[in-house]
Enzyme design. Structure first.
Site, PDB file in Angstrom:
ATOM      1  N   CYS A 307       9.163   5.862   2.915  1.00  0.00           N
ATOM      2  CA  CYS A 307       8.374   7.022   2.474  1.00  0.00           C
ATOM      3  C   CYS A 307       7.184   7.248   3.397  1.00  0.00           C
ATOM      4  O   CYS A 307       7.113   8.240   4.111  1.00  0.00           O
ATOM      5  CB  CYS A 307       7.848   6.805   1.060  1.00  0.00           C
ATOM      6  SG  CYS A 307       9.089   6.599  -0.165  1.00  0.00           S
TER       7      CYS A 307
HETATM    8  N1  SAJ Z   1       0.208  -0.745   3.190  1.00  0.00           N
HETATM    9  C1  SAJ Z   1      -0.891  -1.209   3.906  1.00  0.00           C
HETATM   10  N2  SAJ Z   1      -2.123  -1.126   3.340  1.00  0.00           N
HETATM   11  C2  SAJ Z   1      -2.311  -0.584   2.093  1.00  0.00           C
HETATM   12  C3  SAJ Z   1      -1.186  -0.100   1.390  1.00  0.00           C
HETATM   13  C4  SAJ Z   1       0.065  -0.199   1.948  1.00  0.00           C
HETATM   14  O1  SAJ Z   1      -0.748  -1.695   5.023  1.00  0.00           O
HETATM   15  O2  SAJ Z   1      -3.450  -0.543   1.626  1.00  0.00           O
HETATM   16  C5  SAJ Z   1       1.532  -0.800   3.819  1.00  0.00           C
HETATM   17  C6  SAJ Z   1       2.551  -1.553   3.013  1.00  0.00           C
HETATM   18  O3  SAJ Z   1       2.537  -2.926   3.342  1.00  0.00           O
HETATM   19  C7  SAJ Z   1       3.858  -0.881   3.440  1.00  0.00           C
HETATM   20  C8  SAJ Z   1       3.436   0.545   3.707  1.00  0.00           C
HETATM   21  O4  SAJ Z   1       2.012   0.518   3.899  1.00  0.00           O
HETATM   22  O5  SAJ Z   1       4.359  -1.464   4.619  1.00  0.00           O
HETATM   23  C9  SAJ Z   1       3.771   1.491   2.566  1.00  0.00           C
HETATM   24  O6  SAJ Z   1       3.293   0.872   1.406  1.00  0.00           O
HETATM   25  P1  SAJ Z   1       3.135   1.680  -0.006  1.00  0.00           P
HETATM   26  O7  SAJ Z   1       2.280   0.808  -0.876  1.00  0.00           O
HETATM   27  O8  SAJ Z   1       2.715   3.053   0.228  1.00  0.00           O
HETATM   28  O9  SAJ Z   1       4.586   1.577  -0.633  1.00  0.00           O
HETATM   29  P2  SAJ Z   1       5.848   2.519  -0.505  1.00  0.00           P
HETATM   30  O10 SAJ Z   1       6.238   2.793   0.898  1.00  0.00           O
HETATM   31  O11 SAJ Z   1       6.889   1.901  -1.377  1.00  0.00           O
HETATM   32  O12 SAJ Z   1       5.357   3.892  -1.111  1.00  0.00           O
HETATM   33  C10 SAJ Z   1       5.761   4.247  -2.388  1.00  0.00           C
HETATM   34  C11 SAJ Z   1       5.516   5.723  -2.453  1.00  0.00           C
HETATM   35  N3  SAJ Z   1       6.152   6.251  -3.610  1.00  0.00           N
HETATM   36  C12 SAJ Z   1       6.748   7.461  -3.513  1.00  0.00           C
HETATM   37  O13 SAJ Z   1       6.809   8.099  -2.476  1.00  0.00           O
HETATM   38  C13 SAJ Z   1       7.337   7.976  -4.750  1.00  0.00           C
HETATM   39  C14 SAJ Z   1       4.023   6.016  -2.509  1.00  0.00           C
HETATM   40  O14 SAJ Z   1       3.817   7.405  -2.820  1.00  0.00           O
HETATM   41  C15 SAJ Z   1       3.359   5.190  -3.562  1.00  0.00           C
HETATM   42  O15 SAJ Z   1       1.967   5.482  -3.582  1.00  0.00           O
HETATM   43  C16 SAJ Z   1       3.572   3.736  -3.210  1.00  0.00           C
HETATM   44  O16 SAJ Z   1       4.991   3.492  -3.322  1.00  0.00           O
HETATM   45  C17 SAJ Z   1       2.821   2.820  -4.156  1.00  0.00           C
HETATM   46  O17 SAJ Z   1       1.684   3.185  -4.538  1.00  0.00           O
HETATM   47  O18 SAJ Z   1       3.353   1.739  -4.438  1.00  0.00           O
END
Ligand code: SAJ
Length: 468
Positions: A307
Site C-alpha cells: 500500500c
Molecule cells: N513504517 C515505518 N515507520 C512508521 C510506520 C510504518 O517505517 O512510523 C513502515 C513499516 O515498517 C512498513 C511500511 O512503513 O514497512 C508501511 O507500514 P504501515 O504501518 O503503513 O502498514 P501497511 O503498509 O500495512 O499499511 C496499511 C494501510 N492500510 C490500508 O491501506 C487500508 C495503511 O493505510 C494503514 O494506515 C496501515 O496499514 C496501518 O496503520 O497499519
C-alpha cells in the site's frame, strides 16, 4: 470548513452512523428513481440481494464474511482455481479469517466461490477487490481492474450495482468503468449503478476490521450513492458519504500518501540525527509528549508493503498527466528508498568499530517481513538489505518465524532456529523487523554486535547495539 453532518439510520443491528463528508447531501425523491433502482433497493432491504465479489484476497474475503454474517448470500469470483477450491471447502488462506469463521458460512451456503464469471449476471451487487500494483516504471498497473471490467461488461444488466474498492487514481471510476459499462447501452443511475468505495483493510490489525472501519462511499449519481450506502449499511458500522467517486478515490490515496510522506520525514530525521550524533528515537518520543499538533512516525529500514510504497505513485502519475509534478511524494520516495542502504552503512560502521568488515562477516537478519507480526514480504526492505550485504561479501542467514522459507534473488533460504549459538556465531545481528515472538532480552544477551533498525533495543544502554 464544511460541517460534518451525521444522520442516524436505525437498523436491526443497532444504530448505523452515516456521515456526509461535505454539505452536498444528495437528495433523492421518489420521482427521481427508476424501476431498476426501486427493485434493487427492495432486494437489499429484504436481504434477498446477492453480493458478488471479484478478487477473494485480503480485502474480498473479509468483506464476503461480513456480508454473509448478516445473512447476505455472497458469490466470490476469482481467477485462481486453487482459491476457489479452498473457499468452497471452507479453507481460509487469509491470516485474518479463521476457518471457524469461514467454514460455517460456506456450510450454510452463504458463501460460495467460482471462477465462472458468467455467473456475474446472477448477482445484484458486484464489488471489485483486485490488486492495483505498480509496473516496473512506477506507473499504475491497471490490468487487474481492466480484466475485471471486461469480465463484468458482457453480463451487466438492469438493476445491478458495481462498486470499485481497489485503490486507484482519481477519475478511474468515471473515466474507465463508466464509459465501458454504458457502451452496453445501459444508463448509469437508471439501469445500473456505479460507485467507488476504498478498501481500508489493515492485515493483522486486531482492533480494526472491515466491519468497524468507517467506509467512504462516492456514487456517480445520488441514486448510486444511496444504493451503495444501503448495501454497506448491512455489514459496516459507519459510512462516510462524499460527493463523487473521484473524491472517494482521492481520500484513500491521501490517507496513504500522508503516511508515506510522514514516514519519509521520520526517516530523514534519522539521517539528520545520525549526522548530529543525537538519538532520533529519544527526539521523537519526547516530541510525542506534545498533546496536540504532533503525530509520531518512526524511522525504520525502509518502506514495505503493498500500500504505502505504491499508492502515492498512483496520485503522482495522475497529476503528471495534468501537467502538475507533486513534490512531497517524490521527496518521500527518495528518502524512504535510501533507508536500506543507510542500514547497510550502519552495519559497516558497527563492524568497523570492531575491526571487522562486511566482506566475510557472518550477518544474521532478524525479521524479513515488511512490518512486525505478519508474514508479508512484498516490497520488504529486508530484501534490499540482504541483497546489498551479499553484494559486499557478507554470509547471510535469517530468522523469521512468519517466513520459514524465503527466496532471495536466485536461491531459497530457510529461517534458522533462534538459538544462543546462532547469535553467538554471528559477527553482527541486524534487527530489520521486530516480530513480537522474539525476545529482545535474549538477543541483547547472546549477540556480540547488534544493528537495530526498529528501536527494538530501546532501554538497553550497552555499547554493542547500534541504532539507525
Ligand atoms: N513504517 C515505518 N515507520 C512508521 C510506520 C510504518 O517505517 O512510523 C513502515 C513499516 O515498517 C512498513 C511500511 O512503513 O514497512 C508501511 O507500514 P504501515 O504501518 O503503513 O502498514 P501497511 O503498509 O500495512 O499499511 C496499511 C494501510 N492500510 C490500508 O491501506 C487500508 C495503511 O493505510 C494503514 O494506515 C496501515 O496499514 C496501518 O496503520 O497499519
Amino acid at each position: 470548513m464544511q460541517a460534518i453532518m451525521s444522520r442516524f439510520l436505525s437498523c436491526p443491528m443497532g444504530t448505523l452512523r452515516i456521515k456526509y463528508a461535505s454539505m452536498t447531501n444528495q437528495v433523492i425523491t421518489e420521482k427521481s428513481v427508476s424501476e431498476s433502482f426501486l427493485s434493487l433497493r427492495s432486494r437489499i432491504n429484504s436481504r434477498e440481494a446477492v453480493v458478488g465479489i471479484i478478487g477473494m484476497g485480503y480485502v474480498g474475503l473479509p468483506l464476503a464474511c461480513e456480508f454473509a454474517h448478516e445473512g447476505i448470500s455472497v458469490v466470490g469470483f476469482d481467477v485462481s482455481e486453487e482459491k476457489v477450491s479452498k473457499l468452497n471447502n471452507g479453507t481460509s488462506y487469509i491470516q485474518d479469517i479463521t476457518e471457524d469463521t469461514l467454514k460455517p458460512l460456506v456450510d450454510q451456503k452463504l458463501i460460495r466461490a467460482t471462477s465462472d464469471f458468467a455467473d456475474l449476471k446472477n448477482v445484484d451487487i458486484i464489488s471489485i477487490c483486485v490488486p492495483t500494483p505498480l509496473r516496473k516504471t512506477k506507473d499504475p498497473d491497471m490490468s487487474y481492474i481492466l480484466s475485471a471490467i471486461e469480465s463484468i461488461a458482457p453480463h451487466l444488466r438492469k438493476g445491478q450495482l458495481v462498486i470499485l474498492e481497489s485503490t486507484t487514481y482519481p477519475g478511474t471510476t468515471e473515466e474507465i468503468l463508466l464509459p465501458r459499462f454504458e457502451e452496453t447501452g445501459l444508463k448509469v443511475g437508471e439501469d445500473f449503478f456505479l460507485a467507488f468505495s476504498p478498501e481500508r483493510v489493515d492485515p493483522g490489525n486486531s482492533t480494526f476490521n472491515t466491519k468497524n472501519t468507517p467506509k467512504v462511499i462516492g456514487g456517480v449519481t445520488p441514486q448510486c450513492s444511496e444504493l451503495a450506502q444501503s448495501i454497506y449499511a448491512v455489514a459496516i458500522d459507519t459510512l462516510v458519504l462524499v460527493s463523487s467517486p473521484s473524491s472517494a478515490e482521492l481520500v484513500k490515496l491521501y490517507e496513504n500518501t500522508f503516511r508515506a510522506v510522514n514516514i519519509g520525514m521520520a526517516n530523514e530525521m534519522a539521517l539528520m540525527c545520525h549526522k548530529l550524533g543525537i538519538d532520533v528515537f529519544e527526539v521523537i518520543d519526547a516530541a510525542a509528549t506534545k498533546p496536540f499538533g504532533f503525530m509520531p512516525f518512526y524511522p525504520g529500514p525502509g518502506l514495505g508493503g503493498h500500500c504505502i510504497p505504491i499508492d502515492p505513485h498512483y496520485l503522482s502519475w495522475k497529476l503528471k498527466t495534468l501537467n502538475y509534478d507533486p513534490k512531497f511524494i517524490g521527496l518521500a520516495e527518495q528518502i524512504n528508498s535510501s533507508m536500506p542502504n543507510h542500514v547497510v552503512n550502519r552495519v559497516n560502521e558497527a563492524l568497523n568499530a570492531h575491526q571487522k568488515s562486511i566482506n566475510g562477516s557472518k550477518i544474521l537478519i532478524l525479521g524479513v517481513a515488511y512490518k512486525p507480526n505478519i508474514n508479508d514480504l512484498r516490497e520488504s526492505p529486508a530484501l534490499d538489505i540482504i541483497g546489498f550485504l551479499q553484494d559486499k561479501g557478507a554470509e547471510i542467514s535469517y530468522h523469521d518465524s512468519y517466513n520459514p522459507v524465503m527466496k532471495i534473488r536466485d536461491f531459497e533460504k530457510k529461517s534458522k532456529p533462534l538459538t544462543s549459538s546462532l547469535l553467538n556465531e554471528a559477527d553482527c545481528v541486524v534487527i530489520v523487523t521486530n516480530h513480537k515472538d522474539v525476545s529482545i532480552d535474549f538477543i541483547v544477551k547472546e549477540s556480540p554486535l547488534i544493528v537495530d533498525a526498529r528501536n527494538a533495543t530501546k532501554g538497553y544502554t550497552d555499547s554493542h547495539s547500534f541504532r539507525i
